[in-house]
Design an enzyme around this catalytic site. Structure first.
Site, PDB file in Angstrom:
ATOM      1  N   ASN A   1     -10.487  -3.187  -6.948  1.00  0.00           N
ATOM      2  CA  ASN A   1      -9.595  -2.286  -7.701  1.00  0.00           C
ATOM      3  C   ASN A   1     -10.024  -2.060  -9.148  1.00  0.00           C
ATOM      4  OD1 ASN A   1      -6.529  -3.316  -5.976  1.00  0.00           O
ATOM      5  ND2 ASN A   1      -7.922  -1.628  -5.540  1.00  0.00           N
TER       6      ASN A   1
ATOM      7  N   ASP B   1       0.820  -1.209   0.000  1.00  0.00           N
ATOM      8  CA  ASP B   1       0.000   0.000   0.000  1.00  0.00           C
ATOM      9  C   ASP B   1       0.858   1.265   0.000  1.00  0.00           C
ATOM     10  OD1 ASP B   1      -2.278   1.507   0.036  1.00  0.00           O
ATOM     11  OD2 ASP B   1      -2.714   1.206   2.152  1.00  0.00           O
TER      12      ASP B   1
HETATM   13  C1  FPP Z   1      -2.371   0.060  -3.173  1.00  0.00           C
HETATM   14  O1  FPP Z   1      -1.738   1.323  -3.050  1.00  0.00           O
HETATM   15  C2  FPP Z   1      -1.675  -0.693  -4.203  1.00  0.00           C
HETATM   16  C3  FPP Z   1      -2.271  -1.273  -5.275  1.00  0.00           C
HETATM   17  C4  FPP Z   1      -3.726  -1.205  -5.510  1.00  0.00           C
HETATM   18  C5  FPP Z   1      -1.469  -1.969  -6.302  1.00  0.00           C
HETATM   19  C6  FPP Z   1      -0.307  -2.793  -5.783  1.00  0.00           C
HETATM   20  C7  FPP Z   1       0.434  -3.316  -6.927  1.00  0.00           C
HETATM   21  C8  FPP Z   1       1.776  -3.264  -7.080  1.00  0.00           C
HETATM   22  C9  FPP Z   1       2.714  -2.776  -6.038  1.00  0.00           C
HETATM   23  C10 FPP Z   1       2.382  -3.798  -8.339  1.00  0.00           C
HETATM   24  C11 FPP Z   1       2.624  -5.287  -8.162  1.00  0.00           C
HETATM   25  C12 FPP Z   1       3.324  -5.810  -9.342  1.00  0.00           C
HETATM   26  C13 FPP Z   1       3.506  -7.112  -9.577  1.00  0.00           C
HETATM   27  C14 FPP Z   1       4.326  -7.477 -10.737  1.00  0.00           C
HETATM   28  C15 FPP Z   1       2.956  -8.188  -8.735  1.00  0.00           C
HETATM   29  P1  FPP Z   1      -2.472   2.647  -3.546  1.00  0.00           P
HETATM   30  O2  FPP Z   1      -2.048   2.915  -4.932  1.00  0.00           O
HETATM   31  O3  FPP Z   1      -3.928   2.522  -3.304  1.00  0.00           O
HETATM   32  O4  FPP Z   1      -1.803   3.716  -2.649  1.00  0.00           O
HETATM   33  P2  FPP Z   1      -2.455   5.003  -1.977  1.00  0.00           P
HETATM   34  O5  FPP Z   1      -3.252   4.476  -0.808  1.00  0.00           O
HETATM   35  O6  FPP Z   1      -1.257   5.784  -1.567  1.00  0.00           O
HETATM   36  O7  FPP Z   1      -3.294   5.686  -2.997  1.00  0.00           O
END
Ligand code: FPP
Length: 238
Positions: A74, A26
């Site tokens: 998502n 996250d």
């Molecule tokens: C949540 O943080 C993160 C996600 C919804 C995506 C997580 C995916 C990755 C790290 C890429 C993984 C890649 C592979 C190849 C497995 P957010 O974006 O909602 O963060 P925020 O709360 O700061 O908005």
């Protein structure tokens, strides 16, 4: 199940390791925003950290690690963000296919609903699972199109379809995607909630939270979480 049986390898300083860890990746969006960049920039950086931390799980000798990469909710994000995440999964799979050595001895599984994913991605996921299934290193579960409630419902439905009329806890444990209970759940970025992750497996999980945003998460942060886990007194309700 022997939760504390695995001794660390010589390079590590841990005497007790969780058998199965869950990681909620996250904070990508906030990390990018702080740099005046689009959210997708944060996801790209986060994907690199995912690779680094899965390799470190392998080096430490952790048996199983589940990374929350894309939840069933998502899909509601802007299309550009969804497309970027899908293309990061694809790049990872193509990279792994082109250089099988690079992922060391890791086994890879994708947990979650395949429905809704592109045919190409499904084929690459299936190939990666097949190509790594005989390895004996850490099992890396990438949770994509995953929801904990959906996982339990789908497990129950598959048990009903198999003819069961009375369902036990053991039945559900053997029908969910990741069969082992989760010993430690790590969530960076300052949020302290489960967000529909490993609901069944987290019944007796320890939790470790940190303010570090996922793209800044390092091996050191993983070690801090493991050091804290070593000190926890787990009683499993007894
Ligand atoms: C949540 O943080 C993160 C996600 C919804 C995506 C997580 C995916 C990755 C790290 C890429 C993984 C890649 C592979 C190849 C497995 P957010 O974006 O909602 O963060 P925020 O709360 O700061 O908005």
């Amino acid at each position: 199940m022997a939760l504390f049986s695995k001794k660390t390898e010589e390079k590590t300083e841990f005497t007790v390791l969780p058998r199965h860890i869950g990681i909620i990746m996250d904070g990508n969006g906030r990390w990018a925003k702080k740099r005046g960049m689009p959210r997708t920039y944060g996801h790209k950086a986060g994907a690199e950290v995912f690779k680094k931390i899965s390799r470190e799980c392998g080096r430490l000798g952790i048996e199983e690690a589940t990374f929350y990469a894309f939840s069933t909710e998502n899909w509601k994000r802007p299309q550009e963000e969804v497309d970027t995440l899908m293309s990061l999964f694809k790049d990872y799979l193509l990279e792994a296919k082109a250089d099988m050595e690079a992922s060391g001895n890791l086994r890879v599984r994708f947990v979650g609903e395949r429905d809704g994913m592109s045919e190409e991605l499904i084929r690459l996921m299936d190939e990666a699972e097949e190509n790594t299934k005989d390895r004996n290193g850490t099992l890396i579960n990438v949770a994509v199109n995953y929801g904990g409630r959906q996982e339990i419902v789908s497990a129950v439905n598959s048990l009903i379809a198999s003819g069961k009329t009375e369902i036990t806890e053991e039945d559900i444990s053997s029908a969910v995607y990741t069969m082992a209970d989760c010993d430690l759940i790590i969530r960076p970025s300052g949020e302290e909630r489960l967000s529909n992750f490993l609901l069944w497996q987290a019944a007796y999980s320890e939790f470790w939270f940190s303010d570090v945003l996922w793209p800044d998460f390092s091996e050191k942060d993983l070690h801090l979480a493991l050091a804290e886990f070593e000190k926890r007194n787990r009683r499993f309700g007894a």
